[in-house]
Design a protein around this motif. Structure first.
Motif, PDB file in Angstrom:
ATOM      1  N   GLU A   1       0.826  -1.205   0.000  1.00  0.00           N
ATOM      2  CA  GLU A   1       0.000   0.000   0.000  1.00  0.00           C
ATOM      3  C   GLU A   1       0.865   1.262   0.000  1.00  0.00           C
ATOM      4  N   ALA A   2       1.962   1.229   0.764  1.00  0.00           N
ATOM      5  CA  ALA A   2       2.860   2.386   0.804  1.00  0.00           C
ATOM      6  C   ALA A   2       3.491   2.639  -0.564  1.00  0.00           C
ATOM      7  N   THR A   3       3.886   1.557  -1.245  1.00  0.00           N
ATOM      8  CA  THR A   3       4.467   1.703  -2.587  1.00  0.00           C
ATOM      9  C   THR A   3       3.433   2.233  -3.558  1.00  0.00           C
ATOM     10  N   ARG A   4       2.204   1.781  -3.397  1.00  0.00           N
ATOM     11  CA  ARG A   4       1.123   2.264  -4.258  1.00  0.00           C
ATOM     12  C   ARG A   4       0.933   3.769  -4.088  1.00  0.00           C
ATOM     13  N   GLU A   5       0.981   4.235  -2.848  1.00  0.00           N
ATOM     14  CA  GLU A   5       0.830   5.674  -2.588  1.00  0.00           C
ATOM     15  C   GLU A   5       1.990   6.462  -3.183  1.00  0.00           C
ATOM     16  N   LEU A   6       3.220   5.930  -3.050  1.00  0.00           N
ATOM     17  CA  LEU A   6       4.382   6.614  -3.612  1.00  0.00           C
ATOM     18  C   LEU A   6       4.280   6.702  -5.134  1.00  0.00           C
ATOM     19  N   CYS A   7       3.859   5.610  -5.755  1.00  0.00           N
ATOM     20  CA  CYS A   7       3.700   5.612  -7.214  1.00  0.00           C
ATOM     21  C   CYS A   7       2.631   6.615  -7.642  1.00  0.00           C
ATOM     22  N   GLY A   8       1.521   6.636  -6.896  1.00  0.00           N
ATOM     23  CA  GLY A   8       0.446   7.573  -7.217  1.00  0.00           C
ATOM     24  C   GLY A   8       0.914   9.015  -7.154  1.00  0.00           C
ATOM     25  N   LYS A   9       1.682   9.353  -6.118  1.00  0.00           N
ATOM     26  CA  LYS A   9       2.193  10.722  -5.989  1.00  0.00           C
ATOM     27  C   LYS A   9       3.158  11.065  -7.117  1.00  0.00           C
ATOM     28  N   ALA A  10       4.022  10.099  -7.447  1.00  0.00           N
ATOM     29  CA  ALA A  10       4.990  10.336  -8.528  1.00  0.00           C
ATOM     30  C   ALA A  10       4.290  10.557  -9.854  1.00  0.00           C
ATOM     31  N   LEU A  11       3.260   9.763 -10.125  1.00  0.00           N
ATOM     32  CA  LEU A  11       2.555   9.874 -11.399  1.00  0.00           C
ATOM     33  C   LEU A  11       1.645  11.095 -11.440  1.00  0.00           C
ATOM     34  N   ASP A  12       1.152  11.509 -10.276  1.00  0.00           N
ATOM     35  CA  ASP A  12       0.394  12.766 -10.218  1.00  0.00           C
ATOM     36  C   ASP A  12       1.291  13.936 -10.598  1.00  0.00           C
ATOM     37  N   GLU A  13       2.557  13.884 -10.153  1.00  0.00           N
ATOM     38  CA  GLU A  13       3.504  14.941 -10.512  1.00  0.00           C
ATOM     39  C   GLU A  13       3.748  14.985 -12.017  1.00  0.00           C
ATOM     40  N   LEU A  14       3.690  13.823 -12.639  1.00  0.00           N
ATOM     41  CA  LEU A  14       3.889  13.751 -14.088  1.00  0.00           C
ATOM     42  C   LEU A  14       2.615  14.082 -14.856  1.00  0.00           C
ATOM     43  N   GLU A  15       1.523  14.302 -14.107  1.00  0.00           N
ATOM     44  CA  GLU A  15       0.204  14.564 -14.700  1.00  0.00           C
ATOM     45  C   GLU A  15      -0.180  13.427 -15.653  1.00  0.00           C
ATOM     46  N   ALA A  16       0.091  12.213 -15.211  1.00  0.00           N
ATOM     47  CA  ALA A  16      -0.172  11.030 -16.031  1.00  0.00           C
ATOM     48  C   ALA A  16      -1.600  10.536 -15.835  1.00  0.00           C
ATOM     49  N   ASP A  17      -2.145   9.969 -16.893  1.00  0.00           N
ATOM     50  CA  ASP A  17      -3.403   9.236 -16.823  1.00  0.00           C
ATOM     51  C   ASP A  17      -3.006   7.785 -16.566  1.00  0.00           C
ATOM     52  N   TYR A  18      -3.182   7.317 -15.322  1.00  0.00           N
ATOM     53  CA  TYR A  18      -2.567   6.048 -14.953  1.00  0.00           C
ATOM     54  C   TYR A  18      -3.526   5.107 -14.233  1.00  0.00           C
ATOM     55  N   GLU A  19      -3.077   3.848 -14.154  1.00  0.00           N
ATOM     56  CA  GLU A  19      -3.796   2.802 -13.440  1.00  0.00           C
ATOM     57  C   GLU A  19      -2.755   1.943 -12.730  1.00  0.00           C
ATOM     58  N   ILE A  20      -2.963   1.699 -11.434  1.00  0.00           N
ATOM     59  CA  ILE A  20      -2.025   0.894 -10.650  1.00  0.00           C
ATOM     60  C   ILE A  20      -2.726  -0.376 -10.204  1.00  0.00           C
ATOM     61  N   THR A  21      -2.109  -1.518 -10.502  1.00  0.00           N
ATOM     62  CA  THR A  21      -2.636  -2.815 -10.088  1.00  0.00           C
ATOM     63  C   THR A  21      -1.708  -3.395  -9.025  1.00  0.00           C
ATOM     64  N   SER A  22      -2.264  -3.810  -7.890  1.00  0.00           N
ATOM     65  CA  SER A  22      -1.468  -4.377  -6.795  1.00  0.00           C
ATOM     66  C   SER A  22      -1.662  -5.882  -6.715  1.00  0.00           C
ATOM     67  N   PHE A  23      -0.558  -6.604  -6.599  1.00  0.00           N
ATOM     68  CA  PHE A  23      -0.587  -8.058  -6.422  1.00  0.00           C
ATOM     69  C   PHE A  23       0.062  -8.394  -5.087  1.00  0.00           C
ATOM     70  N   LEU A  24      -0.675  -9.079  -4.222  1.00  0.00           N
ATOM     71  CA  LEU A  24      -0.150  -9.461  -2.917  1.00  0.00           C
ATOM     72  C   LEU A  24       0.585 -10.794  -3.057  1.00  0.00           C
ATOM     73  N   GLY A  25       1.870 -10.724  -3.293  1.00  0.00           N
ATOM     74  CA  GLY A  25       2.680 -11.910  -3.483  1.00  0.00           C
ATOM     75  C   GLY A  25       2.700 -12.364  -4.931  1.00  0.00           C
ATOM     76  N   PRO A  26       3.546 -13.355  -5.228  1.00  0.00           N
ATOM     77  CA  PRO A  26       3.743 -13.776  -6.621  1.00  0.00           C
ATOM     78  C   PRO A  26       2.613 -14.604  -7.206  1.00  0.00           C
ATOM     79  N   ARG A  27       1.872 -15.327  -6.394  1.00  0.00           N
ATOM     80  CA  ARG A  27       0.862 -16.243  -6.932  1.00  0.00           C
ATOM     81  C   ARG A  27      -0.201 -15.537  -7.777  1.00  0.00           C
ATOM     82  N   PRO A  28      -0.737 -14.389  -7.341  1.00  0.00           N
ATOM     83  CA  PRO A  28      -1.710 -13.702  -8.201  1.00  0.00           C
ATOM     84  C   PRO A  28      -1.129 -13.278  -9.552  1.00  0.00           C
ATOM     85  N   VAL A  29       0.174 -12.953  -9.579  1.00  0.00           N
ATOM     86  CA  VAL A  29       0.806 -12.587 -10.847  1.00  0.00           C
ATOM     87  C   VAL A  29       0.888 -13.810 -11.749  1.00  0.00           C
TER      88      VAL A  29
END
Length: 236
Positions: free
Chosen positions: A15-43
């Protein structure tokens, strides 16, 4: 849309990494989508459904037990994933082994926001914002990220741009589009089709199978040139 995938086995860090990515991409004014996978199995489960279309994966390395992020990255590469990989981990000793899957960055935890922002900016500029194709549908002018285009089909005087975000139509000539996209790894494979080499999963006789499951025909007169372009692209 710029798509980021995150994978970590610790919910709080994910969740913390997701927030950091969101802030970074907001700075870039990007139209973005972040998908989170809890561990390798969902990937790995997602891989069974097809090759991911994310522009970048941010992977932890130490998942505990026998599984690790380098093995997951290898599975991604074997599936045909050609996007970028960023490792985020607390273990320096994996650095040399990790580079076998060609990551663009290796970040040590706790991840510095500026370091993550710079890594995402590198990927964003190189794979997404690098260039857009301007088209003129009936609704007005529209910019399509070239990296999102799977293939272009011409019927009569109308070009249909098949992208990961839907299909778009506008008046155009395939000959003109071929010239405009010559430096963006598109190849003419049929009198009515132009295909993005980045989006091809495999080539069969007289057809390209794409990473989204669609099939694009290869005309007999274009077969040799199209196959050669595909081989050169992957050898490069």
């Amino acid at each position: 849309m710029y798509r980021v995938a995150l994978c970590d086995d610790e919910p709080a860090i994910l969740e913390a990494t997701r927030e950091l990515c969101g802030k970074a991409l907001d700075e870039l004014e990007a139209d973005y989508e972040i998908t989170s996978f809890l561990g390798p199995r969902p990937v790995l489960e997602a891989l069974r459904q097809g090759v991911p279309d994310h522009h970048v994966f941010v992977l932890d390395i130490d998942f505990g037990g026998t599984e690790n992020g380098i093995q997951l990255a290898e599975a991604l590469r074997k599936s045909g994933y050609e996007g970028d990989i960023i490792f985020a981990t607390g273990h320096r000793e994996f650095a040399l082994e990790g580079y076998s899957v060609q990551p663009i960055q290796y970040l040590l935890k706790p991840v510095e926001p500026a370091a993550l922002r710079d890594a995402l900016r590198l990927n964003y500029e190189r794979t997404y914002r690098r260039r857009h194709l301007i088209i003129h549908p009936k609704e007005g002018t529209q910019a399509i990220p070239i990296g999102d285009i799977y293939y272009i089909e011409i019927m009569g005087r109308t070009a249909t741009f098949h992208t990961g975000q839907g299909n778009f139509n506008c008046p155009a000539r395939l000959k003109d589009l071929e010239l405009e996209l010559l430096d963006d790894n598109f190849v003419r494979c049929h009198k009515s089709f132009l295909v993005n080499l980045y989006k091809i999963q495999r080539v069969k006789r007289y057809e390209f199978q794409l990473k989204n499951g669609e099939v694009v025909p290869i005309g007999k007169s274009h077969y040799t040139a199209a196959q050669t372009a595909f081989i050169r692209f992957h050898n490069r």
